[in-house]
Design an enzyme around this catalytic site. Structure first.
Site, PDB file in Angstrom:
ATOM      1  N   GLN A  29       0.833  -1.206   0.000  1.00  0.00           N
ATOM      2  CA  GLN A  29       0.000   0.000   0.000  1.00  0.00           C
ATOM      3  C   GLN A  29       0.867   1.255   0.000  1.00  0.00           C
ATOM      4  O   GLN A  29       2.078   1.198   0.229  1.00  0.00           O
ATOM      5  CB  GLN A  29      -0.901   0.003   1.242  1.00  0.00           C
ATOM      6  CG  GLN A  29      -0.115  -0.074   2.549  1.00  0.00           C
ATOM      7  CD  GLN A  29      -0.884  -0.698   3.693  1.00  0.00           C
ATOM      8  OE1 GLN A  29      -2.117  -0.747   3.659  1.00  0.00           O
ATOM      9  NE2 GLN A  29      -0.185  -1.159   4.720  1.00  0.00           N
ATOM     10  N   ASP A  38       1.965 -12.035   7.962  1.00  0.00           N
ATOM     11  CA  ASP A  38       0.561 -11.996   7.555  1.00  0.00           C
ATOM     12  C   ASP A  38      -0.317 -12.480   8.719  1.00  0.00           C
ATOM     13  O   ASP A  38      -0.252 -13.656   9.106  1.00  0.00           O
ATOM     14  CB  ASP A  38       0.409 -12.909   6.329  1.00  0.00           C
ATOM     15  CG  ASP A  38      -1.017 -12.968   5.824  1.00  0.00           C
ATOM     16  OD1 ASP A  38      -1.916 -12.384   6.469  1.00  0.00           O
ATOM     17  OD2 ASP A  38      -1.231 -13.601   4.771  1.00  0.00           O
ATOM     18  N   GLY A  39      -1.144 -11.582   9.248  1.00  0.00           N
ATOM     19  CA  GLY A  39      -1.978 -11.914  10.403  1.00  0.00           C
ATOM     20  C   GLY A  39      -2.981 -13.019  10.099  1.00  0.00           C
ATOM     21  O   GLY A  39      -3.373 -13.777  11.004  1.00  0.00           O
ATOM     22  N   ASP A  85      -6.685  -4.811  14.825  1.00  0.00           N
ATOM     23  CA  ASP A  85      -6.585  -3.362  14.603  1.00  0.00           C
ATOM     24  C   ASP A  85      -6.134  -3.131  13.167  1.00  0.00           C
ATOM     25  O   ASP A  85      -5.009  -2.713  12.914  1.00  0.00           O
ATOM     26  CB  ASP A  85      -5.590  -2.761  15.613  1.00  0.00           C
ATOM     27  CG  ASP A  85      -5.422  -1.260  15.432  1.00  0.00           C
ATOM     28  OD1 ASP A  85      -6.256  -0.653  14.745  1.00  0.00           O
ATOM     29  OD2 ASP A  85      -4.447  -0.721  15.978  1.00  0.00           O
ATOM     30  N   ASP A 142      -9.380  -0.543   6.554  1.00  0.00           N
ATOM     31  CA  ASP A 142     -10.700  -0.798   5.970  1.00  0.00           C
ATOM     32  C   ASP A 142     -10.645  -2.050   5.082  1.00  0.00           C
ATOM     33  O   ASP A 142      -9.576  -2.485   4.673  1.00  0.00           O
ATOM     34  CB  ASP A 142     -11.122   0.430   5.152  1.00  0.00           C
ATOM     35  CG  ASP A 142     -11.096   1.691   5.999  1.00  0.00           C
ATOM     36  OD1 ASP A 142     -11.832   1.742   6.993  1.00  0.00           O
ATOM     37  OD2 ASP A 142     -10.306   2.605   5.668  1.00  0.00           O
ATOM     38  N   PRO A 199      -4.720  -4.764   1.776  1.00  0.00           N
ATOM     39  CA  PRO A 199      -4.209  -5.877   2.581  1.00  0.00           C
ATOM     40  C   PRO A 199      -5.109  -6.292   3.748  1.00  0.00           C
ATOM     41  O   PRO A 199      -4.983  -7.385   4.261  1.00  0.00           O
ATOM     42  CB  PRO A 199      -2.861  -5.359   3.096  1.00  0.00           C
ATOM     43  CG  PRO A 199      -2.819  -3.910   2.836  1.00  0.00           C
ATOM     44  CD  PRO A 199      -3.794  -3.619   1.740  1.00  0.00           C
TER      45      PRO A 199
HETATM   46  N1  SPD Z   1     -11.216   4.224   8.136  1.00  0.00           N
HETATM   47  C1  SPD Z   1     -10.078   3.944   8.933  1.00  0.00           C
HETATM   48  C2  SPD Z   1     -10.191   2.715   9.742  1.00  0.00           C
HETATM   49  C3  SPD Z   1      -8.910   2.446  10.423  1.00  0.00           C
HETATM   50  C4  SPD Z   1      -8.989   1.535  11.552  1.00  0.00           C
HETATM   51  N2  SPD Z   1      -7.696   1.196  12.068  1.00  0.00           N
HETATM   52  C5  SPD Z   1      -6.871   2.278  12.416  1.00  0.00           C
HETATM   53  C6  SPD Z   1      -5.552   1.840  12.949  1.00  0.00           C
HETATM   54  C7  SPD Z   1      -5.135   2.643  14.126  1.00  0.00           C
HETATM   55  N3  SPD Z   1      -4.231   1.930  14.952  1.00  0.00           N
END
Ligand code: SPD
Length: 279
Positions: free
Chosen positions: A31, A137-138, A156, A159, A163
């Site tokens: 990315q 790779d999780g 965490d 979107d 990836p």
């Molecule tokens: N639209 C953004 C969604 C992001 C969610 N994860 C953010 C990572 C922060 N540690």
């Protein structure tokens, strides 16, 4: 527009901030990675031109995704973080003295390296000896059950495009369930209940096919589309109301958002989502 950085959502709306300067810009195998300094939100990370976190509001995301599961999980000795490359979730997890070992599995080494250089206010626990960062790779990690079992799993990710796409499907959550201790708990970020309502509802359904307990919870993260954001808690039986007395007492002295009242308030489900869940 010069000096502004916009996340374009769906081709129909934009979330933009005035830029002071660009600190890092790179293209990884996965990315586009940017860290910029904004006028209002401090330094911010973008992946593929989508806002991921900012110094100004990151606690409104990292505290809910971390402290809701950590406050209720009977054991918190072993924690797995999937994604989390900015280090904000690891920082919150490592505030608990009862945590012995954290595996953070982030697919993109460029994100970790850039955040270590330019976002140290968010990732301030990189040197904690309990933290083990794996550039891996999780999805494969949980599929293969590497280093399992875990007491807490926190997903965490970004979107569901690029990836992070595989972090939203049933096979991934089945892998997570296999990696959890029987009493373990999971949370995942679950998109906007308003702007990404279909994705959010699909996640509740998918995770509900895997775990007997599935509970969405809500908060606001100003940086993200719609500002109203969500997470999903899942377990084999532990309920998100089962806060363990004393677990977060010390932590609550310095959190920005999180306390026991906020914990319970976040579990209130908006009517339009509740109706869909009850169908
Ligand atoms: N639209 C953004 C969604 C992001 C969610 N994860 C953010 C990572 C922060 N540690």
């Amino acid at each position: 527009m010069a000096n502004w950085y916009d996340e374009e959502y769906n081709g129909t709306s934009r979330i933009g901030f005035k830029v002071r300067r660009t600190l890092f810009s790179g293209q990884s195998p996965f990315q586009k990675v940017d860290i910029i300094e904004t006028e209002d939100f401090g330094r911010a990370l973008l992946l593929d031109d989508a806002w991921m976190t900012s110094e100004f509001d990151e606690k409104t995301y990292h505290e809910p995704i971390t402290h809701v599961p950590m406050a209720v999980s009977p054991s918190i000795a072993r924690v797995l973080i999937i994604g989390g490359g900015d280090g904000g979730t690891a920082r919150e997890v490592l505030r608990y003295p009862g945590v012995e070992h954290v595996d953070m599995v982030e697919i993109d080494g460029m994100v970790v390296e850039a955040c270590k250089e330019f976002l140290l206010t968010i990732g301030s626990a990189w040197n904690d000896p309990r933290l083990h960062v794996h550039i891996d790779d999780g999805i494969a990690w949980v599929t293969e059950g590497k280093h399992a079992p875990y007491d807490v799993i926190i997903v965490d990710g970004a979107d569901p495009a690029g990836p992070a796409e595989g972090l939203f499907n049933r096979a991934f959550f089945e892998g997570c369930r296999r990696c959890l201790a029987p009493n373990g708990v999971l949370t995942t970020q679950a998109e906007s209940p308003d702007m990404m309502r279909d994705i959010h509802l699909a996640m509740i359904e998918t995770i509900g096919q895997v775990f007997p307990v599935v509970r969405p919870y809500y908060g606001s993260v100003m940086l993200y589309p719609g500002a109203q954001w969500s997470w999903i808690f899942a377990s084999n039986g532990v309920q998100p109301e089962d806060v363990i007395d004393g677990r977060t007492d010390e932590i609550e002295k310095t959190t920005w958002l999180y306390n026991r009242d906020v914990h319970h308030a976040m579990l209130a489900v908006p009517n339009h989502i509740r109706r869909e869940i009850q169908k």
